[in-house]
Design an enzyme around this catalytic site. Structure first.
Site, PDB file in Angstrom:
ATOM      1  N   SER A 137       6.112 -21.718   5.330  1.00  0.00           N
ATOM      2  CA  SER A 137       4.957 -21.577   4.451  1.00  0.00           C
ATOM      3  C   SER A 137       5.383 -20.680   3.301  1.00  0.00           C
ATOM      4  CB  SER A 137       3.747 -21.014   5.197  1.00  0.00           C
ATOM      5  OG  SER A 137       4.050 -19.781   5.809  1.00  0.00           O
ATOM      6  N   GLU A 174       4.217 -18.103  -0.181  1.00  0.00           N
ATOM      7  CA  GLU A 174       3.208 -17.294  -0.864  1.00  0.00           C
ATOM      8  C   GLU A 174       3.463 -17.305  -2.360  1.00  0.00           C
ATOM      9  OE1 GLU A 174       1.834 -13.291   0.605  1.00  0.00           O
ATOM     10  OE2 GLU A 174       2.765 -12.654  -1.286  1.00  0.00           O
ATOM     11  N   TYR A 196      -4.202 -11.903  -3.827  1.00  0.00           N
ATOM     12  CA  TYR A 196      -5.434 -11.346  -4.382  1.00  0.00           C
ATOM     13  C   TYR A 196      -5.079  -9.959  -4.873  1.00  0.00           C
ATOM     14  CZ  TYR A 196     -10.657 -11.189  -4.016  1.00  0.00           C
ATOM     15  OH  TYR A 196     -12.003 -11.174  -4.225  1.00  0.00           O
ATOM     16  N   ARG A 206      -7.208  -5.884   4.369  1.00  0.00           N
ATOM     17  CA  ARG A 206      -7.963  -4.747   3.867  1.00  0.00           C
ATOM     18  C   ARG A 206      -7.834  -4.665   2.364  1.00  0.00           C
ATOM     19  NH1 ARG A 206      -5.882   1.293   4.014  1.00  0.00           N
ATOM     20  NH2 ARG A 206      -4.996   0.434   2.102  1.00  0.00           N
ATOM     21  N   ASP A 229      -5.190  -3.405  -1.170  1.00  0.00           N
ATOM     22  CA  ASP A 229      -4.700  -2.169  -1.795  1.00  0.00           C
ATOM     23  C   ASP A 229      -5.747  -1.606  -2.743  1.00  0.00           C
ATOM     24  OD1 ASP A 229      -2.188  -2.389  -0.545  1.00  0.00           O
ATOM     25  OD2 ASP A 229      -1.508  -3.787  -2.102  1.00  0.00           O
ATOM     26  N   TYR A 242       2.715  -5.374  10.780  1.00  0.00           N
ATOM     27  CA  TYR A 242       3.723  -4.473  10.212  1.00  0.00           C
ATOM     28  C   TYR A 242       4.742  -4.089  11.281  1.00  0.00           C
ATOM     29  CZ  TYR A 242       0.402  -4.330   6.423  1.00  0.00           C
ATOM     30  OH  TYR A 242      -0.433  -4.706   5.400  1.00  0.00           O
ATOM     31  N   HIS A 301       2.426   0.189   9.277  1.00  0.00           N
ATOM     32  CA  HIS A 301       1.808   0.359   7.967  1.00  0.00           C
ATOM     33  C   HIS A 301       1.937   1.826   7.547  1.00  0.00           C
ATOM     34  CE1 HIS A 301      -1.286   0.587   4.860  1.00  0.00           C
ATOM     35  NE2 HIS A 301      -1.288  -0.732   4.827  1.00  0.00           N
ATOM     36  N   ALA A 335      -0.879   4.151   8.541  1.00  0.00           N
ATOM     37  CA  ALA A 335      -1.279   4.236   9.948  1.00  0.00           C
ATOM     38  C   ALA A 335      -0.943   5.608  10.521  1.00  0.00           C
ATOM     39  CB  ALA A 335      -0.586   3.153  10.765  1.00  0.00           C
ATOM     40  N   ASN A 341      -4.788  -1.572  15.672  1.00  0.00           N
ATOM     41  CA  ASN A 341      -5.522  -2.187  14.568  1.00  0.00           C
ATOM     42  C   ASN A 341      -5.253  -3.687  14.503  1.00  0.00           C
ATOM     43  OD1 ASN A 341      -7.208  -2.050  12.151  1.00  0.00           O
ATOM     44  ND2 ASN A 341      -5.320  -2.479  11.039  1.00  0.00           N
ATOM     45  N   LYS A 388      -7.966  -6.912  14.880  1.00  0.00           N
ATOM     46  CA  LYS A 388      -8.085  -8.062  13.977  1.00  0.00           C
ATOM     47  C   LYS A 388      -8.013  -9.374  14.748  1.00  0.00           C
ATOM     48  CE  LYS A 388      -4.812  -6.410  11.145  1.00  0.00           C
ATOM     49  NZ  LYS A 388      -3.923  -6.277   9.961  1.00  0.00           N
ATOM     50  N   GLN A 434      14.657  -3.101  -7.153  1.00  0.00           N
ATOM     51  CA  GLN A 434      13.210  -3.226  -7.013  1.00  0.00           C
ATOM     52  C   GLN A 434      12.799  -3.276  -5.546  1.00  0.00           C
ATOM     53  OE1 GLN A 434      11.822  -6.562  -9.309  1.00  0.00           O
ATOM     54  NE2 GLN A 434      11.940  -5.459 -11.257  1.00  0.00           N
ATOM     55  N   PHE A 440      10.132  -0.784  -3.789  1.00  0.00           N
ATOM     56  CA  PHE A 440       8.924  -1.290  -3.147  1.00  0.00           C
ATOM     57  C   PHE A 440       8.926  -0.984  -1.656  1.00  0.00           C
ATOM     58  CE2 PHE A 440       6.276  -4.688  -1.278  1.00  0.00           C
ATOM     59  CZ  PHE A 440       5.082  -4.382  -1.922  1.00  0.00           C
ATOM     60  N   HIS A 500       7.325 -17.413   6.904  1.00  0.00           N
ATOM     61  CA  HIS A 500       6.512 -17.339   5.692  1.00  0.00           C
ATOM     62  C   HIS A 500       7.354 -16.695   4.594  1.00  0.00           C
ATOM     63  CE1 HIS A 500       2.695 -17.269   3.505  1.00  0.00           C
ATOM     64  NE2 HIS A 500       2.920 -16.022   3.165  1.00  0.00           N
TER      65      HIS A 500
END
Length: 310
Positions: free
Chosen positions: A32, A34, A66, A124, A126, A164, A168, A171, A180, A184, A231, A235, A285
């Site tokens: 898949s 993104e 998003y 959730r 950013d 994660y 995360h 967390a 968490n 979900k 980069q 990140f 993914h």
């Protein structure tokens, strides 16, 4: 992908990584992709060139991100509805809790359902740029588990959530992060897609912990081809992903050589997928960054070929 069967295969082999394996030894994996929605007309053209390049590979689905604070809500909606109308792809829309009331988020979800979108990536989200940290909207869904439960009340969506392997960064602890994720899934998520990682064992150890916690939904590895190593380092420091020394050595001296970087990136990502396939993982993914040629080349190495449609 059955989590228990993956771990059984891993446990039967060496715990320090699976040796390289040739393409003919393994079937082509399920993929898949993104994408992120465009901000300008030029980027719109770039996105659709990317989509058309990858569409013949018949991915299981494609997701559209998003922006922080819901900043790309309209563009995300426009992109996923166009994907549904003009391509053979199955689109999944990212949806977040940030900066919107429950009524507003529900309205977006209902609009997706009415448009024929049946897959949501529930996050959730950013905080907006410049914000000190995440603050739930006073009338909104506080966290992704709440959003998942809300989506379940609206329609029978397929719901993917984030996982994660290296915890995360916000967390309180690895166990809190795993708790968490379980919330979900208990709320109705049907799949988790992981943050990217580079060491195979990071993901397999995470699977081990998930199975021990009773999580059996597919936990799909997120794969990030490294097009710009500097980069990725920057990140990764923000999102809590480790960058191993061997990866740094592979990209050493290539800052001004983008062509060689792309070739190295293709080999690294394909080898990562093959190692995970050897452990029993069969779905992946890819974070494309709207750069299709590198992802197409990796898919080709993995045995994924264009589907001929009548």
């Amino acid at each position: 992908m059955n989590t228990a069967s993956v771990l059984a295969r891993w446990a039967a082999g060496p715990r320090e990584g699976v040796p390289p394996i040739s393409a003919q030894d393994l079937p082509a994996p399920q993929l898949s992709f993104e994408f992120f929605p465009p901000k300008t007309e030029a980027l719109e053209q770039q996105l659709w060139a990317c989509i058309r390049r990858l569409e013949p590979l018949a991915p299981r689905f494609v997701s559209v991100t998003y922006g922080a604070g819901g900043s790309t809500r309209e563009r995300t909606h426009a992109t996923v509805t166009r994907l549904l109308a003009e391509t053979t792809l199955t689109p999944a829309a990212h949806l977040t809790c940030v900066g919107a009331s429950r009524a507003e988020v529900d309205a977006v979800a209902r609009a997706y359902w009415e448009a024929g979108i049946r897959h949501i990536v529930a996050l959730r989200g950013d905080p907006p740029a410049g914000a000190a940290g995440y603050q739930p909207h006073p009338e909104g869904y506080a966290y992704a588990a709440d959003l998942v439960a809300g989506l379940r009340r609206i329609g029978d969506f397929e719901i993917s959530v984030a996982a994660y392997p290296e915890t995360h960064p916000a967390a309180a602890s690895p166990q809190a992060d795993l708790d968490n994720l379980k919330r979900k899934i208990d709320a109705g998520a049907t799949r988790a897609i992981t943050q990217y990682f580079f060491d195979t064992d990071v993901y397999l150890r995470f699977l081990d912990r998930c199975l021990a916690a009773g999580l059996t939904v597919p936990l799909v590895p997120g794969i990030l081809p490294v097009t710009n190593f500097a980069q990725v380092v920057k990140f990764s420091a923000m999102c809590g992903a480790s960058v191993p020394g061997w990866l740094a050595r592979l990209f050493e001296g290539l800052d001004a050589d983008p062509e060689t970087r792309r070739m190295v990136a293709a080999v690294v990502a394909a080898e990562q997928v093959r190692r995970l396939q050897a452990a029993g993982v069969d779905e992946f993914h890819f974070y494309t960054l709207n750069r299709p040629d590198l992802v197409y080349a990796i898919a080709h190495i993995l045995g994924v070929r264009p589907v001929q449609r009548g």
